[in-house]
Scaffold this active site. Structure first.
Site: not given
Length: 531
Positions: A352, A315, A170
């Site tokens: 959009d 964006k 782990k």
């Protein structure tokens, strides 16, 4: 263009009879008493966990033999026993010689797994040599709370852990950037021994969810949001219900929303429910991204960032990472939807403007009735956009495209002027917008953040100015009913909610991602329920 239809191999049989993922889901128990842990065990089973991790170091008055016997014998699920010391991120700080004896006792009393730290693993495994029950496994673990080492350093660490006689290794590291997860994924895929790999911190969230994709032995999910055993750990409920954990497998396509911040986004809820409803072998995640270019360079395989929604603040900056940009998105200068094509190249869209403009057009049709076929009800309308950011650009371009006369109002006049010139419109400041009414029946679109939660008492335009508008749209969707929309309604205008833009731009993204029409009714029901 841009739609990548799913193939037959991308489809999976729907229904609970299929369990694609062999990766186990383990719920850590963080109770301070045996009684609390017994309740937590039952809750974990009800949620759908496979294993419970008994964190002995959380118990305040721990009496090894009787407490372990009760916890292991009465557990409704297989048990993983951990007695984590402070020096490895746990709470145990007493004599180190006692700890291995308690873990040995847990093995003798019937625990399915015990987790020992690398530092003591060699001696511990030697001490139980020849005494291990059938179906019992030792997990050897290493936790790094500072960073994620290089792939080479992690590979060397795995080799050292394996050499102690570990049945399962782990590795838990810490993400300083979302791309750190890639090194753990790489190690998981190539490991010769069963492996658990998690990357802690908010930027490591995807590592817990995608464990089945990279062959992880198990992953951890908290019983509830306030009871995590490691930073950034998701809840078991979110893994199962939000991210469809049971259906993730090595060939699952991975989509997501890139932003900063991004955890608030409802997009995973919409897309994962939709993917599941039609049996698509895909998952949609929250991607907390600091550097867009680094993200796409690191996750460049076809199925690891198959498509992305793109939100604030990326964006505009994401444009430079694209191989192709849809012409309207290029004009707007902002994108919100990215699709990776089969050859690995990236194409970007702006959905959009489609979402907002189509919602506004439907509102005008409701007001004006039938219009000539092929014509937009926005044609010839005076369209006032408040704000000149990414959403303002989308609305201004979209309205101009439909034949509207566009006016851009922004706090700084220069930005308003820059956008207005690009769409052949006029510019003014937000202060001037209050007294701007050359005609009645105008359309107003607010794309500023004025009125957004927590400042819900604010509005970008005084109520007396609203009587000159026949329709008012607000891009804000938290709250859904902003002060602007409430006052617009009182002034007699048709109102269009920001949630409409959100839902409709999602329809377009879904179509671009999958090549299939979006399940519109499902999107609406989910937004209604969770917005």
């Amino acid at each position: 263009m841009g739609s990548l239809p799913f193939t037959t191999s991308d489809l999976q049989i729907s229904g609970s009879e299929v369990r694609s993922s062999p990766t186990l889901l383990c719920v850590p128990l963080m109770g301070t008493t045996v009684e609390q842990m017994l309740i937590q065990m039952r809750n974990a089973k009800e949620i759908g966990a496979d294993v419970v991790e008994i964190r002995l170091d959380c118990l305040t008055n721990f009496n090894p033999h009787p407490d372990l016997e009760i916890l292991i014998k009465r557990s409704p699920l297989p048990t993983l026993v951990t007695y984590r010391p402070i020096w490895e991120g746990g709470q145990y700080e007493a004599d180190e010689t006692e700890r291995p004896d308690v873990l040995l006792l847990a093995m003798q009393l019937g625990a399915s797994y015990i987790d020992v730290e690398l530092e003591i693993a060699h001696d511990f495994n030697n001490s139980i040599c020849g005494k291990k029950p059938d179906n019992f496994k030792v997990i050897v673990s290493s936790h790094n709370y500072h960073h994620t080492p290089s792939a080479e350093a992690i590979a060397n660490l795995v080799a050292r852990m394996q050499a102690t006689g570990a049945d399962i290794v782990k590795i838990a590291t810490t993400a300083l950037d979302i791309t750190d997860c890639a090194r753990i994924f790489q190690i998981m895929v190539h490991s010769q021994v069963p492996i658990i790999g998690t990357v802690m911190g908010e930027r490591g969230l995807i590592s817990w969810i995608l464990s089945p994709k990279f062959g992880g032995y198990l992953t951890y999910g908290a019983l509830e949001a306030g009871a995590i055993s490691a930073p950034g750990q998701p809840t078991a409920k979110d893994l199962l219900d939000l991210y469809n954990f049971r259906f993730i497998r090595p060939d699952t396509k991975v989509y997501g929303i890139i932003g900063k911040p991004v955890g608030h986004s409802k997009s995973p809820l919409l897309f994962n429910a939709s993917f599941k409803s039609v049996g698509l072998n895909a998952v949609y995640l929250h991607f907390l991204v600091d550097d867009v270019e680094k993200f796409f360079n690191t996750y460049s395989s076809i199925d690891l960032a198959s498509g992305c929604s793109c939100t604030i603040p990326h964006k505009e900056v994401a444009l430079k990472c694209m191989d192709e940009i849809n012409p309207i998105a290029k004009k707007i200068g902002a994108i919100n939807n990215i699709v990776r094509r089969p050859d690995g190249t990236l194409i970007a869209f702006n959905t959009d403007y489609i979402g907002a403009i189509s919602a506004i057009e439907d509102g005008l049709r409701e007001l004006n009735g039938a219009i000539p076929a092929g014509a937009s009800p926005l044609s010839g309308k005076l369209f006032v956009v408040l704000g000149a950011g990414g959403a303002g650009k989308s609305l201004a371009y979209g309205a101009a495209q439909m034949g509207a006369r566009v006016v851009v109002a922004n706090r700084t006049f220069e930005r308003a002027k820059e956008l207005a010139e690009k769409v052949g419109g006029q510019a003014m400041t937000l202060a001037e917008a209050e007294h701007f009414h050359p005609e009645d029946g105008m359309v107003l679109a607010n794309t500023t953040s004025v009125g957004m939660k927590p400042d819900t008492g604010e509005t970008p335009l005084a109520k007396h100015a609203l009587k000159h508008y026949c329709l008012v749209f607000d891009a804000i969707y938290t709250p859904k009913d902003t002060r602007l929309l409430q006052e617009a309604k009182e002034s007699g205008a048709i109102i269009v909610y920001g949630t409409e833009m959100l839902i409709r731009q999602g329809f377009e993204q879904y179509k671009n991602f999958t090549g299939l029409p979006a399940p519109e009714q499902m999107f609406r029901q989910l937004m209604e329920k969770h917005a």
